[in-house]
Each structure stands twice: as structure tokens, then as C-alpha cells.
Write a protein that holds these residues in place. Structure first.
Motif, PDB file in Angstrom:
ATOM      1  N   ALA A 198      68.018  35.318  19.870  1.00  0.00           N
ATOM      2  CA  ALA A 198      67.571  34.060  19.264  1.00  0.00           C
ATOM      3  C   ALA A 198      68.365  32.911  19.885  1.00  0.00           C
ATOM      4  N   PRO A 199      67.707  31.782  20.195  1.00  0.00           N
ATOM      5  CA  PRO A 199      68.432  30.651  20.783  1.00  0.00           C
ATOM      6  C   PRO A 199      69.576  30.199  19.880  1.00  0.00           C
ATOM      7  N   SER A 200      69.366  30.231  18.548  1.00  0.00           N
ATOM      8  CA  SER A 200      70.469  29.984  17.612  1.00  0.00           C
ATOM      9  C   SER A 200      70.231  30.827  16.359  1.00  0.00           C
ATOM     10  N   PRO A 201      71.320  31.070  15.590  1.00  0.00           N
ATOM     11  CA  PRO A 201      71.203  31.985  14.451  1.00  0.00           C
ATOM     12  C   PRO A 201      70.076  31.572  13.506  1.00  0.00           C
ATOM     13  N   GLY A 202      69.347  32.568  13.029  1.00  0.00           N
ATOM     14  CA  GLY A 202      68.261  32.294  12.092  1.00  0.00           C
ATOM     15  C   GLY A 202      66.929  32.038  12.772  1.00  0.00           C
ATOM     16  N   GLU A 203      66.959  31.748  14.057  1.00  0.00           N
ATOM     17  CA  GLU A 203      65.697  31.492  14.766  1.00  0.00           C
ATOM     18  C   GLU A 203      65.089  32.801  15.273  1.00  0.00           C
ATOM     19  N   GLU A 204      63.806  32.760  15.563  1.00  0.00           N
ATOM     20  CA  GLU A 204      63.120  33.914  16.144  1.00  0.00           C
ATOM     21  C   GLU A 204      63.629  34.143  17.571  1.00  0.00           C
ATOM     22  N   GLY A 205      63.694  35.410  17.966  1.00  0.00           N
ATOM     23  CA  GLY A 205      64.153  35.720  19.320  1.00  0.00           C
ATOM     24  C   GLY A 205      63.239  35.133  20.386  1.00  0.00           C
ATOM     25  N   LEU A 206      63.834  34.848  21.513  1.00  0.00           N
ATOM     26  CA  LEU A 206      63.090  34.315  22.665  1.00  0.00           C
ATOM     27  C   LEU A 206      61.974  35.293  23.047  1.00  0.00           C
ATOM     28  N   SER A 207      60.798  34.760  23.359  1.00  0.00           N
ATOM     29  CA  SER A 207      59.678  35.631  23.732  1.00  0.00           C
ATOM     30  C   SER A 207      59.622  35.781  25.255  1.00  0.00           C
ATOM     31  N   LEU A 208      59.560  37.035  25.731  1.00  0.00           N
ATOM     32  CA  LEU A 208      59.479  37.259  27.181  1.00  0.00           C
ATOM     33  C   LEU A 208      58.167  36.692  27.721  1.00  0.00           C
ATOM     34  N   ARG A 209      57.114  36.828  26.924  1.00  0.00           N
ATOM     35  CA  ARG A 209      55.822  36.307  27.357  1.00  0.00           C
ATOM     36  C   ARG A 209      55.919  34.786  27.575  1.00  0.00           C
ATOM     37  N   GLU A 210      56.523  34.127  26.597  1.00  0.00           N
ATOM     38  CA  GLU A 210      56.605  32.663  26.716  1.00  0.00           C
ATOM     39  C   GLU A 210      57.483  32.266  27.904  1.00  0.00           C
ATOM     40  N   LYS A 211      58.572  33.014  28.078  1.00  0.00           N
ATOM     41  CA  LYS A 211      59.457  32.696  29.210  1.00  0.00           C
ATOM     42  C   LYS A 211      58.710  32.885  30.530  1.00  0.00           C
ATOM     43  N   TRP A 212      58.018  34.012  30.663  1.00  0.00           N
ATOM     44  CA  TRP A 212      57.349  34.288  31.940  1.00  0.00           C
ATOM     45  C   TRP A 212      56.066  33.490  32.112  1.00  0.00           C
ATOM     46  N   ASP A 213      55.520  32.961  31.017  1.00  0.00           N
ATOM     47  CA  ASP A 213      54.356  32.077  31.168  1.00  0.00           C
ATOM     48  C   ASP A 213      54.761  30.780  31.864  1.00  0.00           C
ATOM     49  N   LEU A 214      56.032  30.433  31.737  1.00  0.00           N
ATOM     50  CA  LEU A 214      56.518  29.252  32.463  1.00  0.00           C
ATOM     51  C   LEU A 214      56.840  29.626  33.901  1.00  0.00           C
ATOM     52  N   SER A 215      57.577  30.717  34.056  1.00  0.00           N
ATOM     53  CA  SER A 215      57.976  31.166  35.396  1.00  0.00           C
ATOM     54  C   SER A 215      58.520  32.592  35.295  1.00  0.00           C
ATOM     55  N   PRO A 216      58.083  33.496  36.178  1.00  0.00           N
ATOM     56  CA  PRO A 216      58.487  34.907  36.049  1.00  0.00           C
ATOM     57  C   PRO A 216      59.917  35.141  36.561  1.00  0.00           C
ATOM     58  N   ASP A 217      60.886  34.552  35.886  1.00  0.00           N
ATOM     59  CA  ASP A 217      62.272  34.594  36.365  1.00  0.00           C
ATOM     60  C   ASP A 217      62.981  35.877  35.941  1.00  0.00           C
ATOM     61  N   SER A 218      63.887  36.297  36.787  1.00  0.00           N
ATOM     62  CA  SER A 218      64.704  37.464  36.454  1.00  0.00           C
ATOM     63  C   SER A 218      65.970  37.417  37.292  1.00  0.00           C
ATOM     64  N   TRP A 219      66.897  38.283  36.926  1.00  0.00           N
ATOM     65  CA  TRP A 219      68.105  38.451  37.737  1.00  0.00           C
ATOM     66  C   TRP A 219      67.921  39.735  38.545  1.00  0.00           C
ATOM     67  N   LEU A 220      67.803  39.594  39.844  1.00  0.00           N
ATOM     68  CA  LEU A 220      67.642  40.718  40.778  1.00  0.00           C
ATOM     69  C   LEU A 220      66.353  41.515  40.536  1.00  0.00           C
ATOM     70  N   GLY A 221      65.431  40.934  39.740  1.00  0.00           N
ATOM     71  CA  GLY A 221      64.205  41.672  39.415  1.00  0.00           C
ATOM     72  C   GLY A 221      64.446  42.786  38.426  1.00  0.00           C
ATOM     73  N   ILE A 222      65.614  42.791  37.784  1.00  0.00           N
ATOM     74  CA  ILE A 222      66.010  43.930  36.955  1.00  0.00           C
ATOM     75  C   ILE A 222      66.333  43.538  35.514  1.00  0.00           C
ATOM     76  N   MET A 223      66.989  42.387  35.335  1.00  0.00           N
ATOM     77  CA  MET A 223      67.334  41.947  33.976  1.00  0.00           C
ATOM     78  C   MET A 223      66.882  40.496  33.809  1.00  0.00           C
ATOM     79  N   VAL A 224      66.815  40.069  32.551  1.00  0.00           N
ATOM     80  CA  VAL A 224      66.307  38.731  32.271  1.00  0.00           C
ATOM     81  C   VAL A 224      67.272  38.020  31.328  1.00  0.00           C
ATOM     82  N   HIS A 225      67.646  36.804  31.686  1.00  0.00           N
ATOM     83  CA  HIS A 225      68.530  36.026  30.818  1.00  0.00           C
ATOM     84  C   HIS A 225      67.851  35.813  29.461  1.00  0.00           C
ATOM     85  N   GLY A 226      68.594  36.074  28.388  1.00  0.00           N
ATOM     86  CA  GLY A 226      68.023  35.941  27.045  1.00  0.00           C
ATOM     87  C   GLY A 226      67.579  37.282  26.465  1.00  0.00           C
ATOM     88  N   PHE A 227      67.650  38.340  27.292  1.00  0.00           N
ATOM     89  CA  PHE A 227      67.173  39.659  26.860  1.00  0.00           C
ATOM     90  C   PHE A 227      68.266  40.704  27.141  1.00  0.00           C
TER      91      PHE A 227
END
Ligand code: FAD
Ligand code: NAP
Length: 567
Positions: A395-424
Motif C-alpha cells: 500500500a502506498p501508505s497505511p490503510g490504503e489499498e495495495g498498488l495494482s500491478l495492472r494499473e502500474k503496467w497500464d502506464l508503463s510495463p516497468d520492472s527491475w531486470l524483468g524479474i521484480m517490480v517496485h511496489g511488489f
């Protein structure tokens, strides 16, 4: 419905999921694989259409992690067919005793990270929950078929099949009027097979592909001895190569040799039959359009020869994009099929497909009566399968819903080394966006990933990490590097699944790391040697349950304490 606790959940029982299970077990981890199909095999379980076979040579398109396995398995063809590849994966499952670790017909729908418990809860269609601190998504890059939005598709009263969900019992084309929609790698394999017995085949082509003859053949005893005698060296060279297979690349430009030398080189590789080798014939084919043009000219002429009829050739010879920036296909008799009396090319650029009707297909020019339609229309590739799941990270801050991978990748399919994703945190993706994946021999790309992931999990356990996550800076740096490399190639202009262009609304980006498997391997090793500087780590005790408490909970090795019984 039940709750099942493990140390590691792996989703997908294809090449990636099976190897991840082998590695996890060797590390002593209690791992489970969740697979929505009725059997293991992934791509090679689902894509059972006639003509399906690999386009990387069988000797390369196979596991390299166990010398005994590669010595004992006998590939019978240069390019193995789907039944043989599936049989190989079954052999692997039996040999390493994997079946009891795989839950079949288990369709994962969600995954939620719990920041207090520091674990993932994976939800299935049946309402079961699988809970584990670590989650590997081995869900495949070509595992979600793209069903085209053609008006009337549900109205057709004949047989309708999708190549990526082909009936296990097979399909009978005999005497039927069959339309195959799509002329990518899949359509190119199905069309000649269907034409052998169908009454008429309509090849519905929108964008022509470049394809080379596979020159597939049975492998001889001498082939087996040659490769098996040198397997460790072949595999080592493949790991250091650009495309993940032995390709004897010439380190010279297509423009620095004479036209005769160039032609001779193209001819030599063309006669051998390997798209990987052809695309590596010169070192600037994917970076310089003029160099690429020389390869296109060569292949265009071969296609025209193979087709025969100049009018048909003019329609199936590609134009408007650089060779290899869409998948460079191989085929067995595809172009020659247009010489058959019972095959009709329908060029959808001249007569757009308007609708599927109860009895066939309507184009802008005609009604085509049909008994069968085959959709060979491709995939929502690389990010598509994960984007369809409800994956919620930190979650971006306590009490909030966790970050959505779909929403993140709908903006841009970002990853670290193609293996992990910031926020996950503690989530690993096998051959994710930004990794070499389909630009390479996928078996090797998968091995590379699974080994990096399992070594990282081992390292985290040793250090007592409860939570690992790539930093925003490390992810941004990798994304920038991936983009810089692709910007230097002709791929950036491609309009195909390589860039997400085949799916409406998908962000456009080159989804693969094009720097090559060898340099990518070096980058992974560098990260390991330096102690994973790209990661932020949280040890047990500083957050969440303390390590000693956690050890005494029912979290570890407790298959027997699962609440509920799996169906
Ligand atoms: P997959 O084999 O796709 O396995 C992923 C598994 O995850 C699937 O079984 C799927 O059912 C499961 N899954 C997905 N989502 C869920 C969910 N929500 N819940 C539960 N389970 C889920 N690559 C090459 O390098 N060379 C080739 O010659 C080649 N030929 C190909 C031919 C075809 C027809 C296709 C479609 C692809 C080909 N590829 C090839 C790419 C191929 O996908 C990879 O080589 C490799 O098989 C991928 O293995 P994987 O385990 O990563 O993914
Ligand atoms: P693909 O390459 O994306 O081809 C899909 C085809 O369907 C394209 O010709 C596309 O035309 C057409 N199409 C899609 N929607 C359409 C519509 N609404 N109307 C008309 N035509 C439509 O998919 P694929 O052939 O399944 O191959 C995907 C990947 O799987 C390959 O690139 C390869 O990596 C792998 N594969 C490998 C092999 C092998 O040889 N080993 C075999 C099969 C697949 P447009 O391009 O104009 O959209």
C-alpha cells in the motif's frame, strides 16, 4: 475452499514453473505450483494445433541444468513438434518427481501482499487461498490468447477454434471449407497442414510475415553424437551469445562486405534453416535499416520463388517493416501451399474483414461460406496474463489499498531486470517485461531467470530478510537502459506484439531487453556479486513477525496443517 500455507507459491506449470519447483525443492523449500490447465506443459499443453513445433532447434530448446537429462533425452527432429516437446516436459516432471507438487485446474485470480504478515495470499477461482512469503509468477509470455473483436464472432454456426486452446482430441479438416485468420508464426504452421485435407483453405492475411524454410529433418545418430559430445561447451556458448543459442555470428556489418559475399552468407544460412542464425548473419541487421534492407531483399526474392504466382507473391511478400522486428518465422511448405488449387489467399488489406456471420465471413468484397474458422490471432503477450489478475502489492501508505500491478503496467510495463517490480515485495516474474524473453531461446532465458530468482531467495533466507523489493531508482535505471538499447534498434518502430501494438489500449513499449542474453547474464552476475544493490531489504524483527516467532508458526513446511482439503 481452504487456506494452504507454503514457503513458496509458483503460478504456472510450463517450462518456468516446473524448473522453479525443481530449484525450490533442491533448496529444501516447501513449494506448490498452481496451474489452470488440466495438465502440465504450458505453451506445449495449450497449443496442440497441427503443425505446431519449435523455431529454436530442439538441441537448444531444452533444459541445460542437468547433464544427465540432456544426455539421456533423444530429440528426433531438428525442430521438435508439439507432441515431442510435451512428452519431454512430462519426462522432466516424472524424472524429478514434480507431479505431487502441482495443483492442476487451479485458476489463480488474485494475489495480495499483506504488509503486516509479510506474505502473499493467492486467491483461486474455486475460492481457495494459498499463503506464502514468496511468490513466483511463471505464467508465461504467450499464455493469454487475443480473441479478436470481430463483429458477429458468436453467431457462427460452424466449428470455431482458437489455436492456443486447441481440442486435445484434434480437429478434422477433411473436405471442409476452412478459414484461418492470422498469418503469424501460428497461422503459417496451420495453413499448410489444413490444406493437406481440407476442401478449401482461406488464408486470411492482414500483415504478411517474413518466413524462412525450416529445413526440418530427422536427427541422425551422428547429430546426437556431435551435439551430446560437446553439450557443456554448446550451452556455455549459448549463455554468452546474443540470442541464447549457438549462432556463429559474424562480427561484421552487412554493408562492409561485397554484394556477392553478402548473398553467399545469406544463402548459406537460408539453406541451413534457422531464423536465429539468419538474424545474426551480420551485426547490424537489427540496428541499421540499410543493412536490414539487404536481408529483406534476399528473403523477398526467395518468397516470390516459393510462391510462384507473381500476383500472390506481391501480396505475401511483406513490406513496411524491417525483417526480424516482427517474429521472423520458419515454416514447412507455407509459401508452396499457395500453389495448391484448394488454397485461397484473402488479403484483408484489400478487402477488410467486416464480420463473421452465421455461415462464414464477410469481407468488404465478398461473402465466404465456411464450415470452420480457426483463430490464429496471437496473444496479449508478455504483460497480458498478469495484467488480467488482481495483483495488489504494498500500500502506498497505511490503510490504503495495495498498488495494482495492472494499473502500474497500464502506464508503463516497468520492472527491475524483468524479474521484480517496485511496489511488489517478494514477487518474482519469470521472463517479465524488460528481460530478453522472446528475443532469445526461451528455455535458456527461463533457466537464467529461475536460477537468479532461486539464488536470490536463498540469499534472502540466509540473511534473514523478510521482505525484498527493488528500489524505485534501481527499477528506473533498468527501464532507462532497456529503452536506450531498444531505441538503438529498428524494433522501436515495430507494430506487433513485440511492442504491445496488437492489443488496443496497451501502452506501446519494446517489451524485451534487446541487449542480448550474454550481456544480460553478465548483468545478473554483477548484481549477485555486489550483494543485490538494487534491492531494499527488511530483516525479520524490524517489521512483521520476528524470525523466531515466525519459525514457530504454521508457516513453514506444514502442508499437513493446511486448513481445508484441496479438491
Ligand atoms: P507457459 O508455457 O506459457 O506456461 C505458463 C503456464 O501458466 C500455463 O500453463 C498457464 O496455463 C499457466 N497460467 C497462466 N496464468 C495462470 C493463472 N492465472 N492461474 C493458473 N495458471 C496460470 N519460444 C522459443 O524460445 N522457441 C520456440 O520455438 C517457441 N515456440 C512457441 C510456439 C508457440 C505456439 C507459442 C505460443 C510460444 C512459443 N515459444 C517459443 C514461447 C514459449 O511460450 C516459451 O518458449 C515457453 O514454453 C514458455 O514457458 P513458460 O513456462 O514461461 O510459460
Ligand atoms: P501473431 O504473431 O501475433 O500473429 C497473429 C496474426 O493474427 C497476425 O497475422 C495478425 O495480423 C492476425 N490478426 C490478429 N487480429 C486480427 C483481426 N482482428 N483480423 C485479422 N487478422 C488478425 O501470433 P502467433 O502467430 O500466435 O504467434 C505469436 C508468437 O508465438 C510468435 O511470434 C512466436 O514467438 C510464438 N510462436 C512460435 C511458433 C514457432 O514457430 N515455434 C509458432 C507459433 C507461435 P496483424 O499483424 O495485422 O495484427
Amino acid at each position: 475452499m481452504g487456506i494452504f500455507r507454503h514457503e513458496l507459491v509458483i503460478v504456472g506449470a510450463g517450462v518456468g514453473g516446473l524448473y522453479a519447483l525443481i530449484r525450490a525443492r533442491r533448496q529444501g523449500l516447501d513449494a506448490v505450483v498452481l496451474e489452470r490447465g488440466s495438465d502440465i506443459g504450458g505453451t506445449w499443453y495449450w497449443n496442440r494445433y497441427p503443425g505446431a513445433r519449435c523455431d529454436v532447434e530442439s538441441f537448444d530448446y531444452s533444459f541445460s541444468f542437468d547433464e544427465e537429462l540432456q544426455q539421456e533425452w533423444v530429440w528426433t527432429e531438428k525442430y521438435a513438434g508439439q507432441p515431442e516437446i510435451l512428452a519431454y516436459l512430462h519426462h522432466v516432471a516424472e524424472r524429478y518427481g514434480l507431479r505431487d507438487g502441482v495443483r492442476l485446474q487451479t485458476n489463480v485470480q488474485s494475489a495480495r501482499w499483506d504488509e503486516d504478515a509479510l506474505e502473499w495470499t493467492v486467491g483461486t477461482e474455486d475460492g481457495d487461498e494459498y499463503v506464502a512469503p514468496m511468490l513466483i509468477m511463471a505464467t508465461g509470455v504467450l499464455s493469454t490468447p487475443k480473441i479478436p473483436d470481430i463483429p458477429g464472432i458468436d453467431d457462427f454456426r460452424g466449428e470455431l477454434y482458437n489455436s492456443a486452446n486447441w481440442p486435445a482430441e484434434g480437429v478434422d479438416f477433411a473436405g471442409k471449407r476452412v478459414a484461418v485468420i492470422g498469418t503469424g508464426s501460428t497461422g503459417i504452421q496451420i495453413i499448410p497442414e489444413a490444406a493437406k485435407t481440407a476442401g478449401r483453405v482461406y488464408a486470411m492475411q492482414r500483415t504478411p510475415s517474413y518466413s524462412l524454410p525450416a529445413h526440418n529433418r530427422p536427427l541422425t545418430e551422428a547429430d546426437q553424437q556431435r551435439v551430446k559430445g560437446a553439450y557443456p561447451d554448446i550451452r556455455k556458448r549459448a549463455r554468452a551469445s546474443m540470442l541464447g543459442a549457438f549462432t556463429d555470428t559474424f562480427d561484421r556489418s552487412a554493408l562492409e562486405v561485397t554484394a556477392e559475399e553478402r548473398e553467399a552468407e545469406y544463402r548459406r544460412i537460408y539453406d541451413y534453416g534457422s531464423p536465429m542464425r539468419f538474424a545474426s548473419a551480420f551485426n547490424d541487421l537489427i540496428t541499421d535499416d540499410e543493412a536490414n534492407r539487404t536481408a529483406r531483399d534476399f528473403v523477398d526474392a526467395r518468397i516470390a520463388e516459393r510462391v510462384g504466382d507473381p500476383e500472390i507473391a506481391a501480396r505475401v511478400v511483406p513490406n513496411g517493416y524491417a525483417l526480424a522486428t516482427r517474429r521472423l518465422c520458419i515454416d514447412t511448405g507455407y509459401y508452396e501451399t499457395y500453389r495448391r488449387e484448394n488454397v485461397t489467399l484473402v488479403d484483408l488489406r484489400e478487402e477488410p474483414l467486416e464480420a463473421i456471420t452465421e455461415t462464414g465471413i464477410r469481407t468488404a468484397k465478398r461473402e465466404i461460406e465456411l464450415d470452420m474458422i480457426v483463430l490464429a490471432t496471437g496473444f496479449d503477450a508478455v504483460t497480458g496474463t498478469l495484467r488480467r489478475l488482481d495483483i495488489r502489492g504494498a500500500a502506498p501508505s497505511p490503510g490504503e489499498e495495495g498498488l495494482s500491478l495492472r494499473e502500474k503496467w497500464d502506464l508503463s510495463p516497468d520492472s527491475w531486470l524483468g524479474i521484480m517490480v517496485h511496489g511488489f515485495p517478494n514477487l518474482f516474474v519469470v521472463t517479465g517485461p524488460g528481460s530478453p524473453s522472446v528475443s532469445a531461446n526461451m528455455f535458456l532465458a527461463i533457466e537464467q531467470h529461475v536460477e537468479f530468482i532461486s539464488d536470490l531467495i536463498e540469499d534472502s533466507r540466509r540473511r534473514g530478510d523478510a521482505r525484498i523489493e527493488p528500489s524505485a531508482e534501481a527499477e528506473a535505471a533498468w527501464v532507462a537502459h532497456v529503452r536506450e538499447v531498444s531505441d538503438g534498434t529498428l524494433f522501436k518502430d515495430a507494430t506487433s506484439w513485440y511492442t504491445g501494438a496488437n492489443v488496443a489500449g496497451k501502452p506501446r513499449a519494446v517489451l524485451q531487453y534487446l541487449g542480448g542474453v550474454g550481456p544480460y547474464d553478465d548483468r545478473l552476475r554483477e548484481e549477485e556479486r555486489a550483494g543485490y544493490p538494487g534491492l531494499e531489504r527488511t530483516p525479520w524483527g524490524s517489521r512483521g513477525p520476528r524470525a523466531e516467532d515466525r519459525g514457530s508458526e504454521d508457516h513453514r513446511n506444514d502442508k499437513h496443517r493446511n486448513e481445508g482439503v484441496h479438491a
